[in-house]
Design an enzyme around this catalytic site. Structure first.
Site, PDB file in Angstrom:
ATOM      1  N   GLN A 203       0.829  -1.203   0.000  1.00 47.52           N
ATOM      2  CA  GLN A 203       0.000   0.000   0.000  1.00 47.52           C
ATOM      3  C   GLN A 203       0.866   1.258   0.000  1.00 47.52           C
ATOM      4  O   GLN A 203       0.570   2.229  -0.706  1.00 47.52           O
ATOM      5  CB  GLN A 203      -0.918  -0.022   1.232  1.00 47.52           C
ATOM      6  CG  GLN A 203      -2.042   0.985   1.169  1.00 47.52           C
ATOM      7  CD  GLN A 203      -3.065   0.634   0.086  1.00 47.52           C
ATOM      8  OE1 GLN A 203      -3.167  -0.517  -0.325  1.00 47.52           O
ATOM      9  NE2 GLN A 203      -3.787   1.628  -0.380  1.00 47.52           N
TER      10      GLN A 203
ATOM     11  N   GLY B  75       2.092   1.987  -3.308  1.00 46.18           N
ATOM     12  CA  GLY B  75       1.059   2.294  -4.295  1.00 46.18           C
ATOM     13  C   GLY B  75       1.114   1.318  -5.452  1.00 46.18           C
ATOM     14  O   GLY B  75       1.429   0.134  -5.261  1.00 46.18           O
ATOM     15  N   GLY B  76       0.856   1.808  -6.669  1.00 42.85           N
ATOM     16  CA  GLY B  76       0.823   0.953  -7.861  1.00 42.85           C
ATOM     17  C   GLY B  76       2.149   0.243  -8.087  1.00 42.85           C
ATOM     18  O   GLY B  76       2.175  -0.902  -8.555  1.00 42.85           O
TER      19      GLY B  76
ATOM     20  N   GLU C  62       3.473 -25.761   6.269  1.00 43.46           N
ATOM     21  CA  GLU C  62       3.843 -26.111   7.649  1.00 43.46           C
ATOM     22  C   GLU C  62       2.675 -25.917   8.610  1.00 43.46           C
ATOM     23  O   GLU C  62       2.844 -25.462   9.730  1.00 43.46           O
ATOM     24  CB  GLU C  62       5.066 -25.303   8.118  1.00 43.46           C
ATOM     25  CG  GLU C  62       6.346 -25.586   7.342  1.00 43.46           C
ATOM     26  CD  GLU C  62       6.886 -26.990   7.612  1.00 43.46           C
ATOM     27  OE1 GLU C  62       6.577 -27.547   8.681  1.00 43.46           O
ATOM     28  OE2 GLU C  62       7.580 -27.511   6.732  1.00 43.46           O
TER      29      GLU C  62
ATOM     30  N   THR D  52      -1.542 -24.809   8.015  1.00 42.61           N
ATOM     31  CA  THR D  52      -2.236 -23.562   7.686  1.00 42.61           C
ATOM     32  C   THR D  52      -2.669 -22.835   8.969  1.00 42.61           C
ATOM     33  O   THR D  52      -2.666 -23.423  10.055  1.00 42.61           O
ATOM     34  CB  THR D  52      -3.505 -23.845   6.841  1.00 42.61           C
ATOM     35  OG1 THR D  52      -4.431 -24.585   7.646  1.00 42.61           O
ATOM     36  CG2 THR D  52      -3.177 -24.616   5.572  1.00 42.61           C
ATOM     37  N   SER D  53      -3.053 -21.584   8.819  1.00 46.60           N
ATOM     38  CA  SER D  53      -3.495 -20.823   9.989  1.00 46.60           C
ATOM     39  C   SER D  53      -4.658 -21.503  10.693  1.00 46.60           C
ATOM     40  O   SER D  53      -4.729 -21.530  11.926  1.00 46.60           O
ATOM     41  CB  SER D  53      -3.897 -19.396   9.570  1.00 46.60           C
ATOM     42  OG  SER D  53      -2.751 -18.649   9.235  1.00 46.60           O
TER      43      SER D  53
HETATM   44  C1  LIG Z   1       5.116 -23.501  -2.295  1.00 41.89           C
HETATM   45  C2  LIG Z   1       4.693 -24.659  -1.450  1.00 41.89           C
HETATM   46  C3  LIG Z   1       5.662 -25.456  -0.866  1.00 41.89           C
HETATM   47  C4  LIG Z   1       5.308 -26.558  -0.093  1.00 41.89           C
HETATM   48  N1  LIG Z   1       6.297 -27.323   0.433  1.00 41.89           N
HETATM   49  C5  LIG Z   1       5.983 -28.410   1.115  1.00 41.89           C
HETATM   50  C6  LIG Z   1       7.011 -29.266   1.635  1.00 41.89           C
HETATM   51  O1  LIG Z   1       8.209 -28.990   1.464  1.00 41.89           O
HETATM   52  N2  LIG Z   1       6.657 -30.376   2.305  1.00 41.89           N
HETATM   53  C7  LIG Z   1       5.342 -30.707   2.500  1.00 41.89           C
HETATM   54  O2  LIG Z   1       5.075 -31.734   3.122  1.00 41.89           O
HETATM   55  N3  LIG Z   1       4.350 -29.925   2.025  1.00 41.89           N
HETATM   56  C8  LIG Z   1       4.624 -28.792   1.328  1.00 41.89           C
HETATM   57  N4  LIG Z   1       3.626 -28.005   0.841  1.00 41.89           N
HETATM   58  C9  LIG Z   1       2.243 -28.406   1.042  1.00 41.89           C
HETATM   59  C10 LIG Z   1       1.592 -27.609   2.167  1.00 41.89           C
HETATM   60  O3  LIG Z   1       2.082 -28.054   3.411  1.00 41.89           O
HETATM   61  C11 LIG Z   1       0.082 -27.777   2.038  1.00 41.89           C
HETATM   62  O4  LIG Z   1      -0.328 -27.009   0.907  1.00 41.89           O
HETATM   63  C12 LIG Z   1      -0.626 -27.309   3.300  1.00 41.89           C
HETATM   64  O5  LIG Z   1      -0.424 -28.229   4.353  1.00 41.89           O
HETATM   65  C13 LIG Z   1      -2.138 -27.162   3.088  1.00 41.89           C
HETATM   66  O6  LIG Z   1      -2.659 -28.376   2.629  1.00 41.89           O
HETATM   67  P1  LIG Z   1      -3.569 -28.376   1.309  1.00 41.89           P
HETATM   68  O7  LIG Z   1      -2.897 -27.566   0.270  1.00 41.89           O
HETATM   69  O8  LIG Z   1      -3.884 -29.799   1.035  1.00 41.89           O
HETATM   70  O9  LIG Z   1      -4.865 -27.581   1.719  1.00 41.89           O
HETATM   71  P2  LIG Z   1      -6.153 -28.206   2.431  1.00 41.89           P
HETATM   72  O10 LIG Z   1      -5.722 -29.072   3.568  1.00 41.89           O
HETATM   73  O11 LIG Z   1      -7.044 -28.759   1.380  1.00 41.89           O
HETATM   74  O12 LIG Z   1      -6.771 -26.883   3.045  1.00 41.89           O
HETATM   75  C14 LIG Z   1      -7.526 -25.963   2.240  1.00 41.89           C
HETATM   76  C15 LIG Z   1      -8.104 -24.913   3.178  1.00 41.89           C
HETATM   77  O13 LIG Z   1      -8.979 -25.548   4.130  1.00 41.89           O
HETATM   78  C16 LIG Z   1      -8.572 -25.257   5.452  1.00 41.89           C
HETATM   79  N5  LIG Z   1      -8.810 -26.397   6.316  1.00 41.89           N
HETATM   80  C17 LIG Z   1      -8.385 -27.685   6.104  1.00 41.89           C
HETATM   81  N6  LIG Z   1      -8.768 -28.482   7.125  1.00 41.89           N
HETATM   82  C18 LIG Z   1      -9.455 -27.697   7.991  1.00 41.89           C
HETATM   83  C19 LIG Z   1     -10.097 -27.923   9.228  1.00 41.89           C
HETATM   84  N7  LIG Z   1     -10.130 -29.140   9.784  1.00 41.89           N
HETATM   85  N8  LIG Z   1     -10.692 -26.877   9.847  1.00 41.89           N
HETATM   86  C20 LIG Z   1     -10.664 -25.638   9.294  1.00 41.89           C
HETATM   87  N9  LIG Z   1     -10.078 -25.357   8.104  1.00 41.89           N
HETATM   88  C21 LIG Z   1      -9.487 -26.369   7.469  1.00 41.89           C
HETATM   89  C22 LIG Z   1      -7.087 -24.938   5.360  1.00 41.89           C
HETATM   90  O14 LIG Z   1      -6.677 -24.114   6.438  1.00 41.89           O
HETATM   91  C23 LIG Z   1      -7.031 -24.210   4.029  1.00 41.89           C
HETATM   92  O15 LIG Z   1      -7.399 -22.865   4.198  1.00 41.89           O
HETATM   93  C24 LIG Z   1       3.942 -26.870   0.105  1.00 41.89           C
HETATM   94  C25 LIG Z   1       2.959 -26.038  -0.456  1.00 41.89           C
HETATM   95  C26 LIG Z   1       3.320 -24.956  -1.222  1.00 41.89           C
HETATM   96  C27 LIG Z   1       2.219 -24.077  -1.824  1.00 41.89           C
END
Ligand SMILES: Cc1cc2nc3c(=O)[nH]c(=O)nc-3n(C[C@H](O)[C@H](O)[C@H](O)COP(=O)(O)OP(=O)(O)OC[C@H]3O[C@@H](n4cnc5c(N)ncnc54)[C@H](O)[C@@H]3O)c2cc1C
Length: 81
Positions: A38, A41-42, A65, A67-68
């Site tokens: 922000q 800007g652009g 590692e 997700t949130s």
């Molecule tokens: C650039 C990159 C590098 C990566 N490197 C590695 C690596 O080195 N080693 C490795 O093992 N993995 C790796 N990953 C995989 C990564 O760990 C997964 O993408 C991640 O764990 C999310 O899993 P998913 O993509 O299957 O999403 P999903 O599990 O399908 O989740 C999709 C959405 O649903 C939400 N969600 C899922 N379950 C629940 C729940 N029970 N309650 C509430 N919300 C939920 C998640 O928070 C997310 O917002 C990598 C991914 C990327 C993009």
């Protein structure tokens, strides 16, 4: 938070501390990166500008590692135990 998580781990007491640190830091750096775009800007949206790359890179922290949402579940599960 990171130091406390490390201390708890060293003491064999870690429970939700690592999840708290990972969740807080990855959410916060996302907000900081968003604010930086922000400020630029652009220009902050253009490929090749460092802040655009930073914004894209830090977005990953909320996904890999654990997700949130998964960190929230881990924290809640531990607190409710
Ligand atoms: C650039 C990159 C590098 C990566 N490197 C590695 C690596 O080195 N080693 C490795 O093992 N993995 C790796 N990953 C995989 C990564 O760990 C997964 O993408 C991640 O764990 C999310 O899993 P998913 O993509 O299957 O999403 P999903 O599990 O399908 O989740 C999709 C959405 O649903 C939400 N969600 C899922 N379950 C629940 C729940 N029970 N309650 C509430 N919300 C939920 C998640 O928070 C997310 O917002 C990598 C991914 C990327 C993009």
């Amino acid at each position: 938070m990171v130091l406390e998580a490390a201390r708890a781990h060293d003491a064999g007491e870690d429970r939700h501390e690592p999840s708290c640190a990972k969740y807080f830091c990855s959410e916060m750096v996302g907000r900081v990166a968003d604010r930086a775009v922000q400020v630029y800007g652009g220009m902050g949206y253009m490929r090749g500008v460092a802040v655009e790359r930073f914004y894209r890179d830090v977005r990953l922290f909320r996904i890999y590692e654990g997700t949130s949402q998964i960190q929230q579940l881990a924290i809640a599960r531990d607190l409710l135990r």
